[in-house]
Structure formats: structure tokens, C-alpha cells
Design a protein around this motif. Structure first.
Motif, PDB file in Angstrom:
ATOM      1  N   LEU A 132      47.782  33.341  21.090  1.00  0.00           N
ATOM      2  CA  LEU A 132      48.691  33.294  19.949  1.00  0.00           C
ATOM      3  C   LEU A 132      48.332  34.333  18.897  1.00  0.00           C
ATOM      4  O   LEU A 132      49.212  34.974  18.311  1.00  0.00           O
ATOM      5  N   PHE A 133      47.027  34.496  18.642  1.00  0.00           N
ATOM      6  CA  PHE A 133      46.587  35.411  17.590  1.00  0.00           C
ATOM      7  C   PHE A 133      46.454  36.849  18.079  1.00  0.00           C
ATOM      8  O   PHE A 133      46.381  37.769  17.268  1.00  0.00           O
ATOM      9  N   GLY A 134      46.401  37.036  19.391  1.00  0.00           N
ATOM     10  CA  GLY A 134      46.212  38.375  19.937  1.00  0.00           C
ATOM     11  C   GLY A 134      44.821  38.920  19.705  1.00  0.00           C
ATOM     12  O   GLY A 134      44.614  40.134  19.671  1.00  0.00           O
ATOM     13  N   THR A 135      43.837  38.032  19.563  1.00  0.00           N
ATOM     14  CA  THR A 135      42.460  38.449  19.324  1.00  0.00           C
ATOM     15  C   THR A 135      41.508  37.334  19.715  1.00  0.00           C
ATOM     16  O   THR A 135      41.888  36.154  19.733  1.00  0.00           O
ATOM     17  N   ASN A 136      40.263  37.701  20.006  1.00  0.00           N
ATOM     18  CA  ASN A 136      39.226  36.717  20.326  1.00  0.00           C
ATOM     19  C   ASN A 136      38.392  36.348  19.109  1.00  0.00           C
ATOM     20  O   ASN A 136      37.458  35.547  19.220  1.00  0.00           O
ATOM     21  N   GLU A 178      46.820  25.684   7.360  1.00  0.00           N
ATOM     22  CA  GLU A 178      47.980  25.483   6.487  1.00  0.00           C
ATOM     23  C   GLU A 178      47.785  26.181   5.145  1.00  0.00           C
ATOM     24  O   GLU A 178      48.770  26.543   4.480  1.00  0.00           O
ATOM     25  N   ALA A 179      46.521  26.401   4.744  1.00  0.00           N
ATOM     26  CA  ALA A 179      46.232  27.105   3.498  1.00  0.00           C
ATOM     27  C   ALA A 179      46.135  28.615   3.694  1.00  0.00           C
ATOM     28  O   ALA A 179      46.095  29.360   2.712  1.00  0.00           O
ATOM     29  N   LEU A 180      46.103  29.060   4.958  1.00  0.00           N
ATOM     30  CA  LEU A 180      45.941  30.485   5.256  1.00  0.00           C
ATOM     31  C   LEU A 180      47.215  31.152   5.727  1.00  0.00           C
ATOM     32  O   LEU A 180      47.360  32.374   5.603  1.00  0.00           O
ATOM     33  N   GLN A 181      48.148  30.363   6.274  1.00  0.00           N
ATOM     34  CA  GLN A 181      49.289  30.950   6.980  1.00  0.00           C
ATOM     35  C   GLN A 181      50.295  31.634   6.053  1.00  0.00           C
ATOM     36  O   GLN A 181      51.206  32.292   6.520  1.00  0.00           O
ATOM     37  N   GLY A 182      50.113  31.501   4.749  1.00  0.00           N
ATOM     38  CA  GLY A 182      50.966  32.211   3.804  1.00  0.00           C
ATOM     39  C   GLY A 182      50.471  33.632   3.610  1.00  0.00           C
ATOM     40  O   GLY A 182      50.422  34.431   4.533  1.00  0.00           O
ATOM     41  N   ALA A 237      47.389  34.657   2.872  1.00  0.00           N
ATOM     42  CA  ALA A 237      46.001  34.944   3.254  1.00  0.00           C
ATOM     43  C   ALA A 237      45.914  35.640   4.612  1.00  0.00           C
ATOM     44  O   ALA A 237      45.226  36.648   4.764  1.00  0.00           O
ATOM     45  N   ASP A 238      46.586  35.102   5.613  1.00  0.00           N
ATOM     46  CA  ASP A 238      46.582  35.701   6.952  1.00  0.00           C
ATOM     47  C   ASP A 238      47.757  35.129   7.730  1.00  0.00           C
ATOM     48  O   ASP A 238      47.677  34.031   8.285  1.00  0.00           O
ATOM     49  N   THR A 239      48.836  35.869   7.796  1.00  0.00           N
ATOM     50  CA  THR A 239      50.068  35.373   8.420  1.00  0.00           C
ATOM     51  C   THR A 239      49.919  35.148   9.921  1.00  0.00           C
ATOM     52  O   THR A 239      50.787  34.508  10.526  1.00  0.00           O
ATOM     53  N   ARG A 240      48.841  35.633  10.524  1.00  0.00           N
ATOM     54  CA  ARG A 240      48.645  35.376  11.960  1.00  0.00           C
ATOM     55  C   ARG A 240      48.551  33.877  12.243  1.00  0.00           C
ATOM     56  O   ARG A 240      48.914  33.426  13.340  1.00  0.00           O
ATOM     57  N   TRP A 241      48.094  33.107  11.254  1.00  0.00           N
ATOM     58  CA  TRP A 241      47.986  31.663  11.456  1.00  0.00           C
ATOM     59  C   TRP A 241      49.342  30.995  11.573  1.00  0.00           C
ATOM     60  O   TRP A 241      49.438  29.858  12.048  1.00  0.00           O
ATOM     61  N   GLN A 242      50.408  31.683  11.155  1.00  0.00           N
ATOM     62  CA  GLN A 242      51.745  31.122  11.324  1.00  0.00           C
ATOM     63  C   GLN A 242      52.072  30.906  12.801  1.00  0.00           C
ATOM     64  O   GLN A 242      52.862  30.017  13.143  1.00  0.00           O
TER      65      GLN A 242
END
Length: 247
Positions: free
Chosen positions: A166-170, A219-223, A225-230
Motif C-alpha cells: 500500500l505504501f510502496g516502501t518497506n 488517523e493523525a498522520l493521514q492528513g 503529516a504524511d498522505t501515504r497513510w491515506q
């Protein structure tokens, strides 16, 4: 039709003489709405039949963060460092997790929610990382800095895991606001993410379907801070949509 996502909450007691209030931080519902789902808060209640009726109406379950799980639910005595517990909340979230796992309903656990999944399936917890694990890593540094978006450390991911895909990274940075962690992993779960000190911080189900737990607070990062968490919330909501009834 957009899927209904049931989100567990805690009990908030602001005054001794006031009845407890249902409490859930807004960024949980924000994350589900951004991902295309319809969030519904599952209140703290005592009637298991009402809980089951609510569960049956949901297309997916998100177990949110919060306080410590009572160690009697994983057959251990309280240890030094155990924080406040809320057995009533345990009595709600453990059945929700078991029902979802048994029936293949999409299930996402965040922080405490990841621990609930493990305990529901027969696993155990470290009741207090500082007193039970020899580590120099501070696992509640985002809390002590009073910043939910503070990136505390790297999360190393299993390359073949759902999360890595999902994130495209390890490797991805996370916040960190916990003092407990998974100890003995339950059958049917596999560890797919670790903090730099080896503490398990991400789990996935060993079978088909969506079953994911993360120790951080995405949920606190997906805005901003780091949209990859979306991507985590989108995949969860899309999995829930598969079982949602069509209009």
C-alpha cells in the motif's frame, strides 16, 4: 453505496458526579470520511444483544486507540507499570474483534485496537514496555512532546506485506504514543512491521480478507503529516464496500 464503518470509542469521565460520556477523537471519523466511508460510533454499552445488532449493521469495524486492556483477558496478573483499564470497553471490543475475525468482516485496529485484536485471538501483551523490555527507544515520544504528528521512529515492513504494498516502501515513519505492545502473537496473525528495537508494531491476518493492526496512530498522520497513510484507510474502506448492500 458507501460502506458503514463502526468505530469503537471509550468512556470519558470529566467529573465524578457526571455520567460518563462516549469519547472518540475526531480524526478517526475524518480519516474514514476522506477514504469514502460512513463512520458510525459504537457507544460504550452493556447489552451484548444491542452490540451484536449494531455490529450486524456495519460493513467493517475499526477498533480505536485508548487505555490499557485488563490483563485478566489474557490470563496474566497486573504488572508494575500497568495503566488505567476500562473492563467495560474490553467487554465491547473483544467480542467485536472476534465476530469480525470469525465472519471475515474487514477489521482495522489502531494502537490499543491492534492489541485488542491480538488478545481476542489468544495473544498476550507487554503491560509496560519500559519495565518489561530492555530498549533505549522511547515509545511514547509523540505523547511526551504533545504532538500527534511527531514522527518518532521508522517502521520496518515485511516486503510482501499488504502495508508495504500500500505504501510502496518497506520503511515508513510513524508517530508513537503507547507504552504497551504485543508479546505472544496469536495464532492466525503474522507480524509484518517492527520498531527499530524489534517491538512488533504492525500485524496482518494470515488468511484472506482485511485484517490489519498498527501500533501507531495513522488517523493523525493521514492528513498533512504524511498522505501515504491515506492508502491504509482507502484499502480498508474499499474492502468494506465489497460487502455493503447496493442501492
Amino acid at each position: 453505496m458507501k460502506p458503514y464503518i463502526g468505530i469503537s470509542c471509550g468512556a470519558f469521565r470529566d467529573r465524578d458526579w457526571c455520567p460518563p460520556a462516549n469519547f472518540l477523537r475526531k480524526n478517526y471519523t475524518d480519516a474514514i470520511i476522506t477514504a469514502g466511508g460512513l463512520p458510525l460510533i459504537i457507544p460504550v454499552l452493556e447489552d451484548i444483544e444491542v452490540l451484536r445488532a449494531l455490529y450486524d449493521r456495519m460493513d467493517g469495524i475499526l477498533i480505536s486507540g485508548g487505555g490499557d486492556i485488563d490483563p485478566r483477558f489474557y490470563n496474566e496478573p497486573p504488572q508494575a507499570g500497568l495503566g488505567p483499564t476500562d473492563p467495560m470497553r474490553d467487554e465491547i471490543e473483544l467480542p467485536l474483534a472476534r465476530w469480525a475475525i470469525e465472519e471475515g468482516k474487514p477489521l482495522l485496529g489502531i494502537c490499543r485496537g491492534s492489541q485488542v485484536i491480538n488478545v481476542a485471538m489468544g495473544g498476550t501483551l507487554y503491560q509496560d514496555i519500559p519495565s518489561q523490555i530492555h530498549t533505549q527507544l522511547v515509545h511514547d515520544s509523540s505523547f511526551t512532546r504533545q504532538d500527534w504528528t511527531y514522527m518518532a521512529h521508522e517502521l520496518q515492513l515485511e516486503p510482501e506485506s499488504k502495508l508495504a504494498q500500500l505504501f510502496g516502501t518497506n520503511c515508513i515513519m510513524t508517530n508513537s504514543l503507547h507504552h504497551q505492545s504485543l508479546k505472544d502473537l496469536a495464532p492466525g496473525l503474522r507480524a509484518v512491521g517492527w520498531a527499530p528495537d524489534g517491538v512488533v508494531e504492525a500485524i496482518e491476518g494470515a488468511g484472506e480478507g482485511f485484517l490489519v493492526g498498527v501500533q501507531c496512530h495513522p488517523e493523525a498522520l493521514q492528513g498533512a503529516a504524511d498522505t501515504r497513510w491515506q492508502a491504509l484507510f482507502r484499502d480498508f474502506v474499499e474492502s468494506c464496500a465489497v460487502g455493503a448492500p447496493a442501492l
